[in-house]
Design a protein around this motif. Structure first.
Motif, PDB file in Angstrom:
ATOM      1  N   GLU A  17       4.044  69.746  86.590  1.00  0.00           N
ATOM      2  CA  GLU A  17       3.811  68.693  85.600  1.00  0.00           C
ATOM      3  C   GLU A  17       2.957  67.550  86.165  1.00  0.00           C
ATOM      4  N   ILE A  18       3.166  67.232  87.435  1.00  0.00           N
ATOM      5  CA  ILE A  18       2.434  66.108  88.030  1.00  0.00           C
ATOM      6  C   ILE A  18       1.237  66.535  88.864  1.00  0.00           C
ATOM      7  N   GLY A  19       1.044  67.827  89.038  1.00  0.00           N
ATOM      8  CA  GLY A  19      -0.130  68.320  89.747  1.00  0.00           C
ATOM      9  C   GLY A  19      -0.056  68.247  91.258  1.00  0.00           C
ATOM     10  N   ILE A  20       1.152  68.439  91.798  1.00  0.00           N
ATOM     11  CA  ILE A  20       1.354  68.459  93.254  1.00  0.00           C
ATOM     12  C   ILE A  20       1.928  69.827  93.623  1.00  0.00           C
ATOM     13  N   ASP A  21       1.458  70.397  94.721  1.00  0.00           N
ATOM     14  CA  ASP A  21       1.966  71.682  95.190  1.00  0.00           C
ATOM     15  C   ASP A  21       3.476  71.617  95.377  1.00  0.00           C
ATOM     16  N   GLN A  22       4.181  72.650  94.914  1.00  0.00           N
ATOM     17  CA  GLN A  22       5.652  72.671  94.952  1.00  0.00           C
ATOM     18  C   GLN A  22       6.203  72.550  96.354  1.00  0.00           C
ATOM     19  N   SER A  23       5.653  73.276  97.308  1.00  0.00           N
ATOM     20  CA  SER A  23       6.186  73.205  98.671  1.00  0.00           C
ATOM     21  C   SER A  23       5.901  71.839  99.294  1.00  0.00           C
ATOM     22  N   ASN A  24       4.771  71.266  98.938  1.00  0.00           N
ATOM     23  CA  ASN A  24       4.425  69.934  99.414  1.00  0.00           C
ATOM     24  C   ASN A  24       5.407  68.896  98.849  1.00  0.00           C
ATOM     25  N   LEU A  25       5.690  68.999  97.551  1.00  0.00           N
ATOM     26  CA  LEU A  25       6.639  68.082  96.930  1.00  0.00           C
ATOM     27  C   LEU A  25       8.025  68.242  97.548  1.00  0.00           C
ATOM     28  N   ASN A  26       8.438  69.468  97.795  1.00  0.00           N
ATOM     29  CA  ASN A  26       9.743  69.721  98.402  1.00  0.00           C
ATOM     30  C   ASN A  26       9.842  69.024  99.767  1.00  0.00           C
ATOM     31  N   LYS A  27       8.794  69.113 100.563  1.00  0.00           N
ATOM     32  CA  LYS A  27       8.780  68.460 101.880  1.00  0.00           C
ATOM     33  C   LYS A  27       8.826  66.948 101.747  1.00  0.00           C
ATOM     34  N   LYS A  28       8.172  66.414 100.734  1.00  0.00           N
ATOM     35  CA  LYS A  28       8.181  64.969 100.519  1.00  0.00           C
ATOM     36  C   LYS A  28       9.565  64.495 100.085  1.00  0.00           C
ATOM     37  N   LEU A  29      10.198  65.275  99.225  1.00  0.00           N
ATOM     38  CA  LEU A  29      11.535  64.892  98.765  1.00  0.00           C
ATOM     39  C   LEU A  29      12.588  65.028  99.861  1.00  0.00           C
ATOM     40  N   SER A  30      12.355  65.909 100.818  1.00  0.00           N
ATOM     41  CA  SER A  30      13.306  66.072 101.915  1.00  0.00           C
ATOM     42  C   SER A  30      13.027  65.105 103.065  1.00  0.00           C
ATOM     43  N   GLY A  31      11.884  64.417 103.005  1.00  0.00           N
ATOM     44  CA  GLY A  31      11.552  63.453 104.048  1.00  0.00           C
ATOM     45  C   GLY A  31      10.689  64.008 105.165  1.00  0.00           C
ATOM     46  N   SER A  32      10.328  65.285 105.084  1.00  0.00           N
ATOM     47  CA  SER A  32       9.474  65.893 106.114  1.00  0.00           C
ATOM     48  C   SER A  32       8.047  65.364 106.049  1.00  0.00           C
ATOM     49  N   LEU A  33       7.601  65.051 104.829  1.00  0.00           N
ATOM     50  CA  LEU A  33       6.281  64.455 104.618  1.00  0.00           C
ATOM     51  C   LEU A  33       6.451  63.150 103.864  1.00  0.00           C
ATOM     52  N   ARG A  34       5.480  62.267 104.036  1.00  0.00           N
ATOM     53  CA  ARG A  34       5.504  60.973 103.364  1.00  0.00           C
ATOM     54  C   ARG A  34       4.907  61.101 101.964  1.00  0.00           C
ATOM     55  N   VAL A  35       5.462  60.379 101.006  1.00  0.00           N
ATOM     56  CA  VAL A  35       4.897  60.292  99.663  1.00  0.00           C
ATOM     57  C   VAL A  35       3.679  59.376  99.758  1.00  0.00           C
ATOM     58  N   THR A  36       2.528  59.862  99.306  1.00  0.00           N
ATOM     59  CA  THR A  36       1.290  59.079  99.413  1.00  0.00           C
ATOM     60  C   THR A  36       1.056  58.252  98.151  1.00  0.00           C
ATOM     61  N   LYS A  37       0.131  57.306  98.258  1.00  0.00           N
ATOM     62  CA  LYS A  37      -0.242  56.520  97.076  1.00  0.00           C
ATOM     63  C   LYS A  37      -0.825  57.431  96.007  1.00  0.00           C
ATOM     64  N   ASN A  38      -1.594  58.431  96.423  1.00  0.00           N
ATOM     65  CA  ASN A  38      -2.158  59.380  95.472  1.00  0.00           C
ATOM     66  C   ASN A  38      -1.044  60.111  94.714  1.00  0.00           C
ATOM     67  N   ASP A  39       0.030  60.462  95.406  1.00  0.00           N
ATOM     68  CA  ASP A  39       1.176  61.103  94.749  1.00  0.00           C
ATOM     69  C   ASP A  39       1.762  60.183  93.675  1.00  0.00           C
ATOM     70  N   THR A  40       1.933  58.922  94.016  1.00  0.00           N
ATOM     71  CA  THR A  40       2.531  57.979  93.063  1.00  0.00           C
ATOM     72  C   THR A  40       1.610  57.772  91.865  1.00  0.00           C
ATOM     73  N   TYR A  41       0.298  57.747  92.094  1.00  0.00           N
ATOM     74  CA  TYR A  41      -0.647  57.619  90.978  1.00  0.00           C
ATOM     75  C   TYR A  41      -0.548  58.833  90.057  1.00  0.00           C
ATOM     76  N   LYS A  42      -0.443  60.029  90.647  1.00  0.00           N
ATOM     77  CA  LYS A  42      -0.325  61.252  89.845  1.00  0.00           C
ATOM     78  C   LYS A  42       0.939  61.211  88.987  1.00  0.00           C
ATOM     79  N   ILE A  43       2.036  60.780  89.575  1.00  0.00           N
ATOM     80  CA  ILE A  43       3.299  60.699  88.832  1.00  0.00           C
ATOM     81  C   ILE A  43       3.180  59.681  87.705  1.00  0.00           C
ATOM     82  N   SER A  44       2.628  58.522  88.021  1.00  0.00           N
ATOM     83  CA  SER A  44       2.473  57.460  87.037  1.00  0.00           C
ATOM     84  C   SER A  44       1.604  57.907  85.869  1.00  0.00           C
TER      85      SER A  44
END
Length: 70
Positions: free
Chosen positions: A25-52
């Motif tokens: 729905e937000i246009g982010i790779d599923q495995s990438n999002l999973n890593k961000k939600l688990s804290g393995s990767l940082r949520v970027t400003k680009n991610d927040t813009y996509k969600i918004s």
């Protein structure tokens, strides 16, 4: 837990979305999002813009918790 991640998870819960469906729905790779939600990767400003943009979420709320989500 990162506060942005917590707000993203609350959006997912509110929408009844799985990680896979939310990522599509937000246009982010599923495995990438999973890593961000688990804290393995940082949520970027680009991610927040996509969600918004994709969901009509208040960017200030997503980034800082200011105001209302919508």
């Amino acid at each position: 837990m990162n506060e942005i991640v917590s707000r993203i998870k609350s959006l997912m819960e509110e929408r009844g979305s799985s990680i896979n469906s939310f990522a599509k729905e937000i246009g982010i790779d599923q495995s990438n999002l999973n890593k961000k939600l688990s804290g393995s990767l940082r949520v970027t400003k680009n991610d927040t813009y996509k969600i918004s943009e994709s969901l009509g979420v208040n960017l200030s709320w997503l980034l800082n918790g200011d105001g209302e989500p919508y």
